[in-house]
Design a protein around this motif. Structure first.
Motif, mmCIF file in Angstrom:
data_model
loop_
_atom_site.group_PDB
_atom_site.id
_atom_site.type_symbol
_atom_site.label_atom_id
_atom_site.label_comp_id
_atom_site.label_asym_id
_atom_site.label_seq_id
_atom_site.Cartn_x
_atom_site.Cartn_y
_atom_site.Cartn_z
ATOM 1 N N GLU A 94 7.700 -13.072 -9.683
ATOM 2 C CA GLU A 94 7.034 -12.360 -8.488
ATOM 3 C C GLU A 94 8.007 -11.410 -7.979
ATOM 4 N N LYS A 95 9.385 -11.597 -7.947
ATOM 5 C CA LYS A 95 10.377 -10.853 -7.299
ATOM 6 C C LYS A 95 10.783 -9.579 -7.991
ATOM 7 N N LEU A 96 10.509 -9.892 -9.490
ATOM 8 C CA LEU A 96 10.889 -8.770 -10.521
ATOM 9 C C LEU A 96 9.635 -7.870 -10.393
ATOM 10 N N GLN A 97 8.457 -8.405 -10.191
ATOM 11 C CA GLN A 97 6.986 -7.617 -10.398
ATOM 12 C C GLN A 97 7.033 -6.708 -8.946
ATOM 13 N N GLN A 98 7.800 -7.405 -7.748
ATOM 14 C CA GLN A 98 7.585 -6.490 -6.467
ATOM 15 C C GLN A 98 8.747 -5.443 -6.489
#
Ligand SMILES: [Zn+2]
Length: 150
Positions: A94-98
């Motif tokens: 999720e962090k990478l996507q954001q």
């Protein structure tokens, strides 16, 4: 290198799905770094998981059998035996996507700012380049929206 960094993205996501659907049975702990399990599907696959040396992990499924591949069954076993690993994986993704989306937004703003600084000739050259190399619909849509057709 951990199990996740040795596995393909597809193996990670499908492994997570297997883990959530509780497909991993007969988990046995050999020691703190080694585990065995069975994944029951159409066939039973036997997994050996080595946390210290991920590439030594094995699975009897057709994809991984006899190869040094970290398959979804090995990943699912990893998620089953290491506390919080599935949660950590999902949060990291999720962090990478954001971060990626924020990067894309910054790049888009930069590109638009750059357009505003270009001369008319530079813009025409750039748009001609886009017509030549972008998919056909970009050009046809331009013609249609500006009523340039016959
Ligand atoms: Zn497998």
């Amino acid at each position: 290198m951990g199990i996740i960094s040795c596995a393909s993205a597809s193996a990670c996501w499908r492994g997570l799905d297997y883990y959530k659907r509780k497909k991993i049975k007969n988990i046995e702990k050999i020691n703190n770094n080694e585990y065995t399990s069975i994944v029951s599907g159409n066939e039973n696959y036997h997994i050996y998981l080595n946390l210290e040396h991920p590439r030594r992990s094995t699975c009897t499924c057709p994809l991984a059998n006899g190869k040094r591949i970290i398959c979804k069954h090995i990943v699912a076993t990893y998620f089953s035996v290491v506390p919080n690993s599935a949660k950590d994986f999902e949060e990291e993704q999720e962090k990478l996507q954001q971060e990626y989306e924020e990067y894309e937004q910054r790049q888009y703003k930069k590109a638009i700012n750059y357009l505003h600084k270009m001369s008319k000739k530079e813009l025409i050259d750039e748009l001609t380049y886009v017509f030549d190399y972008a998919p056909e619909w970009v050009y046809t849509d331009f013609v249609r929206r500006n009523n340039i057709g016959d």
